[in-house]
Design an enzyme around this catalytic site. Structure first.
Site, mmCIF file in Angstrom:
data_model
loop_
_atom_site.group_PDB
_atom_site.id
_atom_site.type_symbol
_atom_site.label_atom_id
_atom_site.label_comp_id
_atom_site.label_asym_id
_atom_site.label_seq_id
_atom_site.Cartn_x
_atom_site.Cartn_y
_atom_site.Cartn_z
ATOM 1 N N GLY A 128 0.705 -1.145 -0.022
ATOM 2 C CA GLY A 128 -0.086 -0.120 -0.038
ATOM 3 C C GLY A 128 0.750 1.309 -0.066
ATOM 4 O O GLY A 128 0.236 2.356 0.398
ATOM 5 N N SER A 134 0.813 -5.355 -5.045
ATOM 6 C CA SER A 134 -0.220 -6.285 -5.677
ATOM 7 C C SER A 134 0.046 -6.830 -6.933
ATOM 8 O O SER A 134 0.099 -8.310 -7.236
ATOM 9 C CB SER A 134 -1.735 -5.851 -5.657
ATOM 10 O OG SER A 134 -1.621 -4.452 -6.321
ATOM 11 N N GLU A 166 -7.036 -8.498 -11.395
ATOM 12 C CA GLU A 166 -7.311 -7.609 -10.341
ATOM 13 C C GLU A 166 -8.445 -6.621 -10.551
ATOM 14 O O GLU A 166 -9.103 -6.437 -9.635
ATOM 15 C CB GLU A 166 -5.920 -6.494 -10.198
ATOM 16 C CG GLU A 166 -5.934 -5.697 -9.229
ATOM 17 C CD GLU A 166 -4.770 -5.316 -8.753
ATOM 18 O OE1 GLU A 166 -3.477 -5.540 -9.017
ATOM 19 O OE2 GLU A 166 -4.676 -4.048 -7.970
ATOM 20 N N ASP A 178 1.268 -1.371 -13.752
ATOM 21 C CA ASP A 178 2.149 -2.219 -12.868
ATOM 22 C C ASP A 178 2.704 -3.577 -13.516
ATOM 23 O O ASP A 178 3.673 -4.063 -13.143
ATOM 24 C CB ASP A 178 1.308 -2.090 -11.446
ATOM 25 C CG ASP A 178 1.097 -0.801 -11.070
ATOM 26 O OD1 ASP A 178 1.415 0.102 -11.626
ATOM 27 O OD2 ASP A 178 -0.032 -0.630 -10.132
#
Ligand code: ADP
Ligand code: MG
Length: 394
Positions: A128, A134, A166, A178
């Site tokens: 985070g 993630s 995701e 990402d």
């Protein structure tokens, strides 16, 4: 890079033998191009030496057993019942397990054969903080499954499947940057990525500069609602501008001079939003050019400008991130600094002359502590290669 030693120990402890393979997938830091991906803009991320690691062996069944080393938790689910998001005991999967289960779900939907597996997961990508822990996890699992089941798809397709997981299984509306970066990273390079066309090129990082990441210690606040509101504002601004500029599909299609000329088409509240996106797109393209020319000082200036734009026009900064950038700007050797990631907390990225980097780290941490009465994690990072397998050896 070699796997953390406790990964193999944990795998042997859990499953009683050595794993068949170890997959590594890096986190990423975005050097320039923030809040432009949902306007089809350009971004400039770097795969970093903070990674997710997955030790895995195929199992004889369709069951997947995962031990999350950092959380001290284990979970098992069946590849045949992924839609239900339940573990073998019929309980809801915990939030972290939705990432691997989602990857399995997306891969199977795309027609890829999967094996059950036993695995241990660990990661040193902070959670985070805007460094994409993630995506690192998704890509580590996708890489392991691809190798265990012995099929291969192009890395961009694998990135898209991870994004699909995701978006549509975990339920987080992220872009492709990402996962793209975790799979395509190139040592000592940034990646200039066009989020509309998915074309990209690598851009060498000058050898005489270091990347320093500073984690403000503040986790994202207000993240979700502010993100959705900015996203809607960008879409509305593009729609209004397209009434005068028919070729505009998203703000990335608007040049700074066009925006100036047609500013009256936008209500005052949307003007700074559009100005950030349009100027940030220009900064990324210019930034890639100056980096290619080895001009780190000019790139640093663009980073400072990018931060000011995120702070004053887009309003996604925070007192802590502003303090980190302001302190950094006064430390010798700092060429550029800006918040990275969605904002409202998380990290800054700093471009620092390599010879000054370790003194910079100490000073930034100390002055931030003094000014904000908070601890920042500050470290020198490196651009590394994208995801892959590493040898299983003690
Ligand atoms: P980030 O910006 O780091 O990607 P996200 O909220 O998108 O933040 O993803 C973080 C989530 O990913 C965590 O809440 C957890 O579910 C999962 N995750 C990240 N790192 C780990 C880890 N080391 N072990 C297990 N799950 C993790
Ligand atoms: Mg994430």
């Amino acid at each position: 890079m070699s796997a953390p030693p406790n990964l193999l120990q944990a795998f042997e402890r859990e499953f009683g033998h050595l794993p068949r393979l170890i997959a590594r997938a890096p986190g990423r830091v975005n050097l320039l191009g923030e809040h432009v991906d949902y306007s089809d803009g350009w971004v400039l991320p770097v795969a970093i030496d903070r990674c997710a690691w997955l030790a895995a062996s195929p199992s004889q069944s369709t069951e997947v057993s995962i031990h999350a080393l950092d959380l001290g938790e284990s979970i098992a689910f069946d590849l045949k019942g992924l839609e239900d998001k339940l573990d073998l005991a019929g309980e809801d999967l915990p939030a972290w397990a939705l990432y691997p289960a989602g990857v399995a779900w997306a891969l199977r939907h795309a027609g890829h054969a999967l094996t059950g597996m036993q695995c241990v997961l660990t990661s040193d990508v902070p959670i985070g903080s805007g460094l994409s822990s993630s995506a690192a996890i998704e890509v580590a699992f996708a890489t392991a499954w691809q190798a265990l089941a012995d099929w291969q798809v192009p890395p961009m397709a694998l990135a898209q499947l991870c994004q699909h997981a995701e978006n549509d299984y975990v339920g987080v509306q992220c872009g492709l940057m990402d996962q793209f970066c975790s799979l395509h990273g190139i040592r000592d390079h940034a990646l200039c990525f066009d989020t509309r066309t998915h074309e990209w090129e690598c851009v060498p990082l000058p050898a005489e500069v270091s990347l320093v990441i500073a984690d403000s210690g503040v986790r994202r606040r207000l993240g979700g609602s502010a993100y959705n509101q900015r996203r809607a504002a960008c879409e509305q601004a593009a729609r209004l501008l397209s009434e005068r500029l028919p070729n505009v599909r998203a703000l990335r299609d608007v040049t700074p001079s066009e925006l100036q000329e047609h500013e009256q088409a936008l209500p005052p509240s949307l003007r700074p939003i559009a100005e950030h996106v349009v100027s940030e797109c220009k900064r990324v393209r210019l930034g890639a050019e100056v980096l290619k020319a080895g001009d780190a000082a000019s790139f640093g200036k663009l980073m400072f400008e990018g931060h000011a734009s995120l702070r004053d026009l887009y309003e996604v900064s925070s007192p802590e991130l502003d303090a980190l950038v302001e302190i950094a700007s006064g430390i010798p050797g700092c060429l550029g600094a800006r918040l990275t990631g969605a904002g409202f907390g998380g990290c800054t990225i700093n471009l620092v002359e390599a010879a000054e980097a370790s003194a910079f780290v100490d000073r930034l941490a100390a002055e931030y502590q003094r000014k904000m009465d908070r601890e920042a994690m500050v470290w020198i990072s490196r651009a590394v290669d994208g995801a892959g397998l590493v040898p299983v050896s003690r």
